[in-house]
Design an enzyme around this catalytic site. Structure first.
Site, PDB file in Angstrom:
ATOM      1  N   TYR A 151       0.759  -7.048 -12.399  1.00 27.24           N
ATOM      2  CA  TYR A 151      -0.147  -7.759 -11.503  1.00 27.24           C
ATOM      3  C   TYR A 151      -0.762  -8.937 -12.241  1.00 27.24           C
ATOM      4  O   TYR A 151      -0.939  -8.896 -13.464  1.00 27.24           O
ATOM      5  CB  TYR A 151      -1.307  -6.857 -11.059  1.00 27.24           C
ATOM      6  N   TYR A 190       5.213   0.401 -12.466  1.00 20.68           N
ATOM      7  CA  TYR A 190       4.359   0.046 -13.603  1.00 20.68           C
ATOM      8  C   TYR A 190       3.644   1.281 -14.149  1.00 20.68           C
ATOM      9  O   TYR A 190       3.415   2.250 -13.425  1.00 20.68           O
ATOM     10  CB  TYR A 190       3.356  -1.063 -13.236  1.00 20.68           C
ATOM     11  N   ARG A 200       3.752   4.424 -11.719  1.00 17.39           N
ATOM     12  CA  ARG A 200       3.687   4.354 -10.257  1.00 17.39           C
ATOM     13  C   ARG A 200       5.042   3.960  -9.684  1.00 17.39           C
ATOM     14  O   ARG A 200       5.670   3.025 -10.171  1.00 17.39           O
ATOM     15  CB  ARG A 200       2.684   3.290  -9.793  1.00 17.39           C
ATOM     16  N   HIS A 203       5.707  -0.200  -5.115  1.00 13.92           N
ATOM     17  CA  HIS A 203       4.993  -0.138  -3.841  1.00 13.92           C
ATOM     18  C   HIS A 203       4.377  -1.487  -3.517  1.00 13.92           C
ATOM     19  O   HIS A 203       4.172  -2.325  -4.394  1.00 13.92           O
ATOM     20  CB  HIS A 203       3.885   0.930  -3.897  1.00 13.92           C
ATOM     21  N   HIS A 205       0.935  -2.872  -1.490  1.00 13.69           N
ATOM     22  CA  HIS A 205      -0.325  -2.513  -0.839  1.00 13.69           C
ATOM     23  C   HIS A 205      -0.445  -3.271   0.476  1.00 13.69           C
ATOM     24  O   HIS A 205      -0.145  -4.477   0.535  1.00 13.69           O
ATOM     25  CB  HIS A 205      -1.512  -2.872  -1.732  1.00 13.69           C
TER      26      HIS A 205
HETATM   27 FE   LIG Z   1      -0.473  -0.983  -7.050  1.00 12.38          FE
END
Ligand SMILES: [Fe+2]
Length: 295
Positions: A151, A190, A200, A203, A205
């Site tokens: 991110y 990640y 994770r 995905h 959001h």
């Molecule tokens: Fe996330």
């Protein structure tokens, strides 16, 4: 229960904590292994299966108290929600205004001078109410990691490259048929600090604003066949497999564009007593009685 939860106390579980990980060694006390966590996840899953067999209702929402999701142990709600007067709270809460959302904001691959790295994809679907009717005029916002699982956020320091051509945010308004459509890059998995070697699943959001801030719904969309599903304490907070499946997009070859991008379909079905408020805004004033009845 660990003596302390991991460092991920931010309200957004999507952002891993700032930890220097260049040596690929955890510096905190997240020494519990995936084996430990999977044993807990499996035990909770088996208990749920037994309860179902015994006649308990299906659980379609994430459990607020789900101990394998360590950073939620101390912060999950323990009391029922405080109900605010919706008209009063509108006076000071964020509002979905009337400014235009440009069509290009739904394309996350054209926000910079160059093209982002990774696998270009199309994610499209419809926002529907509990009776399958389209919900038009909905603000749909997405945010995601880049193809490397990074991110753009100061707390995301995991050693994967930032893509200067990918910010990872986009938005659109649903059409008259409830449809939405994004062009983006397939996000990478990640790591996070829930336990040792925690990752994770990939995905995206999603936020649906509704017609006012108190109606905002936030969720995550996953990709089919992800090997990390059974290992992920966040995905597993929904103990019901059918309910979990509803968070997973479907590969849709009719959405795939030749020489351009693979297509994934994901419909968002709004349920619960709040849904008629959205219908009221989109389709007129009918539906108040349904709202009161909580249908
Ligand atoms: Fe996330």
């Amino acid at each position: 229960m660990p003596e302390e939860t991991n460092a991920q106390l931010d309200t957004d579980e999507s952002v891993p904590p700032a930890e220097p990980k260049a040596a690929h060694m955890p510096l905190d006390r997240a020494i519990e292994t995936q084996h430990d966590l999977s044993a807990e996840i499996n035990a909770l899953g088996e208990a749920y299966a037994r309860a179902l067999k015994a006649g308990a209702p299906a659980e379609t929402q994430p459990r607020l108290d789900y101990p394998p999701y360590r950073s939620s142990i101390l912060r999950h709600p323990t009391k029922s929600l405080h109900h605010a007067d919706p008209e009063t709270i509108e006076l000071y809460s964020p509002a979905f205004g009337h400014q235009d959302v440009h069509a290009l904001e739904s394309d996350l691959t054209i926000q910079h001078n160059g093209e982002p790295q990774g696998e270009r994809i199309i994610v499209a679907g419809r926002v529907l109410d509990g009776d399958g009717r389209p919900v038009a005029g909905q603000l749909v916002e997405i945010w995601q990691a880049n193809s490397s699982g990074r991110y753009i956020h100061k707390r995301d320091q995991h050693p994967a490259p930032i893509d200067p051509n990918f910010t990872g945010i986009g938005r659109c308004i649903t059409g008259p048929d409830g449809s939405y459509r994004f062009t983006t890059i397939k996000p990478g998995a990640y790591p996070w600090k829930n336990h040792l070697n925690a990752w994770r699943p990939a995905h995206i959001h999603f936020s649906l604003f509704g017609t006012e801030f108190t109606q905002r719904i936030i969720t995550q969309m996953y990709f089919p066949g992800d090997q990390l599903f059974p290992l992920d304490p966040i995905y597993q907070t929904i103990v019901d497999q059918d309910a979990r499946d509803r968070l997973v997009a479907t590969y849709d070859h009719s959405l795939t564009e030749p020489e351009w991008a693979l297509g994934y379909n994901w419909d968002i079905v709004l349920t619960g007593p709040k849904r008629t408020w959205t219908e009221n805004e989109a389709f007129g004033t009918a539906g108040d009685s349904n709202e009161e009845a909580g249908e």
